[in-house]
Write an enzyme that holds these catalytic residues in place. Structure first.
Site: not given
Ligand code: AMP
Ligand code: MG
Length: 488
Positions: A90, A93, A113, A126, A176, A183, A252, A262
């Site tokens: 989900g 952030r 984001k 987040g 964004r 997704r 995702d 992403d």
């Molecule tokens: P990503 O690899 O950036 O596509 O993120 C994979 C998952 O981790 C997604 O559910 C993001 O929302 C979550 N995520 C990545 N970085 C953070 C963060 N700093 N705080 C909270 N959730 C994160």
């Molecule tokens: Mg992602």
């Protein structure tokens, strides 16, 4: 200050039941400042280029204030991460503020984001850091300018709020835009929960809002699957042709609209290396450059699986079986255009041999194709600028003789071919070292001029921009030290 009239929101996704998301407010940041913005993206929303000089809008894009009609939420999804299913991810952030219709009638979802924690943040804070946010901003807009389907970036706002990664950094928020952020994983989450109704509801929503041409068919869901598979195959062909590695092709991060989505540890290849792994965290090379088309196919099968409750396995299998052919045709078409060769006949062998030579000589991929446009097909031509890229000159000469003969056979004059090739072989890409220079200046000196310069340059990637010749050059030696990883 600009005269800013708040747009009218029409929030399609928020109209779905709360099964699909959690309502959540962005968390404010102290003293936001504008790092950069995209006038072209503002225009999509019908906003003037100076809209961000209005403090209301700056604070909105920092997550400090909502505009009337916004209905912020974080979307629920799951996903296969590096091959392993994670039942709940989900937007951890990212926060969707709402959707507005642009002057051309297209709807755009506006998402922040890095706007703070959500119910899906798991252990995360987040936030996003300035460094990775600059990369996402620049690459989204650069990909669009290259003609590659992508989410867009409207603006980048920074704050001195500290964010802790390997080191202490500062927070940033990218705004964004996308018609949808749904997704593959948005469907997978319900498949693994054995909840068929939400799968159907989401498929109906996506079709109605984003694939209306399929709505009237007898079987719109298999048609949706087939269309997503086709778009994914086309997107992979785009990435392979331009030398882009996404870095984290988890399901995702796969857009239901076939968009590049992403931006994390992505990379454009400098020297051609089929096994190029841009993500430092990807020690197994699962998402290596040459794996991307197959990973795209694998990801499409995961989407198909999640949609199987709405159709038979045979129907789902049928819907995606064209992927290898669609990818192959799209890739050959793009490569033939890059080489200025016809798609059939001996061209494929000639192209494959060139790629082998590029790999063996570690030739810069982008420079090679740009100089190929200037290739002189006369029998005695030396083609020194291109030849100079190869350590093995004899191997180059042998290939060049075959290439020249093939070009002469096409009957297309060199000058005409040059124009066509330059229109598909970019001169400027977001090389890692260019992004890094802009990032260092921004992070260390709060000087955003280099970000702005790169952004402007990359909105015209196919045009010769003589004042920016250095930006088209091979990377300096220090570029080898740059490491990008999942941590952002
Ligand atoms: P990503 O690899 O950036 O596509 O993120 C994979 C998952 O981790 C997604 O559910 C993001 O929302 C979550 N995520 C990545 N970085 C953070 C963060 N700093 N705080 C909270 N959730 C994160
Ligand atoms: Mg992602």
């Amino acid at each position: 200050m600009s005269s800013f009239v708040p747009p009218v929101f029409d929030n399609g996704f928020a109209g779905l039941p709360e099964t699909f998301y959690s309502r959540v407010q962005p968390t404010p940041v102290p003293d936001p400042y504008l790092v950069c913005h995209s006038p072209a993206a503002l225009a999509l929303l019908g906003l003037p280029a100076d809209a961000l000089t209005h403090p209301d809008l700056l604070h909105t894009l920092a997550g400090n204030r909502l505009l009337p009609g916004m209905d912020p939420l974080a979307e629920l999804y799951a996903g296969h991460q590096f091959g392993h299913f994670v039942p709940q991810l989900g937007d951890g952030r990212a926060i969707l503020l709402g959707e507005i219709q642009g002057p051309d009638g297209r709807g755009w979802e506006i998402q922040l984001k890095g706007a703070g924690r959500t119910p899906y943040s798991r252990g995360g804070d987040g936030r996003a850091v300035l460094r990775s946010s600059i990369r996402e901003f620049l690459c989204s807009e650069a990909m669009h300018a290259l003609g590659i389907p992508t989410t867009r970036a409207l603006a980048l706002v920074g704050s001195d709020l500290p964010v802790y990664r390997e080191d202490e950094e500062t927070a940033a928020i990218v705004t964004r835009l996308s018609p949808s952020f749904v997704r593959f994983g948005s469907f997978e989450v319900f498949y693994y929960r054995n909840q068929v109704d939400p799968i159907r509801q989401l498929a109906d929503y996506v079709i109605r809002r984003h694939y209306p041409q399929l709505a009237a068919l007898d079987e719109p869901v298999p048609a949706l699957l087939a269309e997503v598979a086709r778009r994914t195959a086309e997107l992979m062909a785009d990435w392979q042709a331009v030398g882009f590695a996404h870095g984290v092709m988890n399901t995702d991060n796969m857009s239901i609209l076939g968009l590049t989505l992403d931006y994390g540890p992505f990379g454009f290849m400098d020297a051609f290396d089929p096994g190029f792994v841009c993500n430092h965290s990807d020690s197994g090379g699962r998402y290596a450059f040459d794996q991307q088309p197959d990973v795209g196919a694998w990801n499409v099968t995961k989407l198909a699986q999640a949609l199987v409750p709405l159709m038979s396995v045979d129907t789902a299998t049928d819907a995606i079986k064209a992927y290898p052919r669609q990818f192959g045709q799209a890739y050959v078409a793009r490569m033939a255009a890059k080489f200025g060769l016809p798609r059939a006949g001996d061209s494929v062998g000639l192209m494959l041999d060139a790629l082998s030579l590029l790999a063996a000589n570690r030739v810069d991929y982008t420079l090679f194709f740009r100089r190929l446009g200037d290739f002189d097909s006369a029998p005695d031509a030396l083609n020194a600028p291109l030849r100079g890229l190869f350590a093995d000159r004899a191997a180059f000469d042998a290939w060049a003789a075959r290439y020249a003969a093939a070009l002469r056979q096409t009957g297309v004059p060199d000058a005409e071919r040059r124009i066509a090739q330059h229109a598909v072989n970019p001169k400027y890409i977001l090389r890692n070292h260019l992004a890094e220079t802009a990032i260092r200046r921004a992070a260390d000196q709060r000087d955003f001029s280099e970000v702005a310069r790169l952004h402007a340059l990359l909105t015209r990637p196919y045009d010769d921009q003589p004042e920016f010749e250095a930006y088209a050059a091979e990377p300096p030696d220090w570029a080898r030290e740059i490491a990008v990883s999942c941590s952002s």
